[in-house]
Design a protein around this motif. Structure first.
Motif, PDB file in Angstrom:
ATOM      1  N   THR A 276       0.856  -1.188   0.000  1.00  0.00           N
ATOM      2  CA  THR A 276       0.000   0.000   0.000  1.00  0.00           C
ATOM      3  C   THR A 276       0.891   1.236   0.000  1.00  0.00           C
ATOM      4  O   THR A 276       2.102   1.129   0.218  1.00  0.00           O
ATOM      5  CB  THR A 276      -0.892   0.043   1.264  1.00  0.00           C
ATOM      6  OG1 THR A 276      -0.065   0.300   2.406  1.00  0.00           O
ATOM      7  CG2 THR A 276      -1.680  -1.253   1.440  1.00  0.00           C
TER       8      THR A 276
ATOM      9  N   LEU B 225      -6.119   2.159   0.122  1.00  0.00           N
ATOM     10  CA  LEU B 225      -6.582   0.824  -0.240  1.00  0.00           C
ATOM     11  C   LEU B 225      -6.935   0.755  -1.717  1.00  0.00           C
ATOM     12  O   LEU B 225      -6.588  -0.209  -2.410  1.00  0.00           O
ATOM     13  CB  LEU B 225      -7.770   0.422   0.641  1.00  0.00           C
ATOM     14  CG  LEU B 225      -8.304  -0.983   0.453  1.00  0.00           C
ATOM     15  CD1 LEU B 225      -7.208  -2.031   0.613  1.00  0.00           C
ATOM     16  CD2 LEU B 225      -9.438  -1.234   1.450  1.00  0.00           C
TER      17      LEU B 225
ATOM     18  N   VAL C 156      -1.983  -4.706   2.281  1.00  0.00           N
ATOM     19  CA  VAL C 156      -3.441  -4.535   2.348  1.00  0.00           C
ATOM     20  C   VAL C 156      -3.963  -5.148   3.646  1.00  0.00           C
ATOM     21  O   VAL C 156      -4.789  -4.542   4.344  1.00  0.00           O
ATOM     22  CB  VAL C 156      -4.117  -5.158   1.103  1.00  0.00           C
ATOM     23  CG1 VAL C 156      -5.620  -5.277   1.289  1.00  0.00           C
ATOM     24  CG2 VAL C 156      -3.784  -4.345  -0.145  1.00  0.00           C
TER      25      VAL C 156
END
Length: 177
Positions: free
Chosen positions: A20, A118, A27
């Protein structure tokens, strides 16, 4: 919360280990962080102190079914936030006593920026609700200098003067739009 929720529901089985924009977080780590925050909300809004909650939410809260863990934690937090007079209560945060309203803004900020993180990590639509982005930017801008060097966010990333609200927010929070 809906922006983050919709992205969690789009995570593919093979994406939980993806990197990320958050340094050193996958994640899985990112979603676990937000599940952890959601689990704290009912406790803090009920008047518990950080010491009373202790370490019960440390570690992996996602288990075998990360989506289910998110749904349950988010539902519990939502119930705590919509309880009568929830916003009138003082809360005990790691930084000391605060108002529930301030705590709500902190959680909204985290959910908003991590919704973008995200989305970037899983290749989903990165667009944030413009009204939410504006409200969070209005909350963040007066405080960003005080947060500098605390480790909450990376240093701001310069964006064009005519950048839209989302780009300004994401840049201000140390992400490259």
């Amino acid at each position: 919360m809906t922006g983050f929720d919709s992205r969690v529901r789009r995570i593919g089985a093979d994406q939980w280990g993806a990197e990320t924009p958050c340094a050193e977080w996958t994640v899985h780590d990112l979603v676990n962080h937000l599940v952890n925050e959601q689990l704290w909300a009912p406790e803090l809004l009920a008047g518990c102190t950080v010491e009373q909650v202790g370490d019960r939410f440390d570690g992996d809260q996602l288990g075998e079914d990360p989506l289910h863990a998110w749904v349950l934690a988010a539902a519990a937090a939502r119930e705590a936030w919509i309880a009568p007079k929830a916003l009138l209560k003082p809360v005990h945060l790691s930084s000391g006593r605060s108002t529930a309203v301030e705590y709500g803004w902190q959680m909204t900020l985290d959910l908003t920026v991590h919704a973008w993180d995200l989305a970037r990590a899983i290749g989903a639509d990165e667009r944030l609700d413009p009204d939410v982005a504006q409200a969070v930017l209005d909350y963040v801008e007066p405080q960003i200098d005080a947060w500098s060097g605390t480790g909450l966010f990376e240093a701001a990333v310069p964006v064009p003067d005519d950048a839209d609200v989302q780009t300004r927010l994401i840049g201000l929070l140390g992400r490259t739009p």
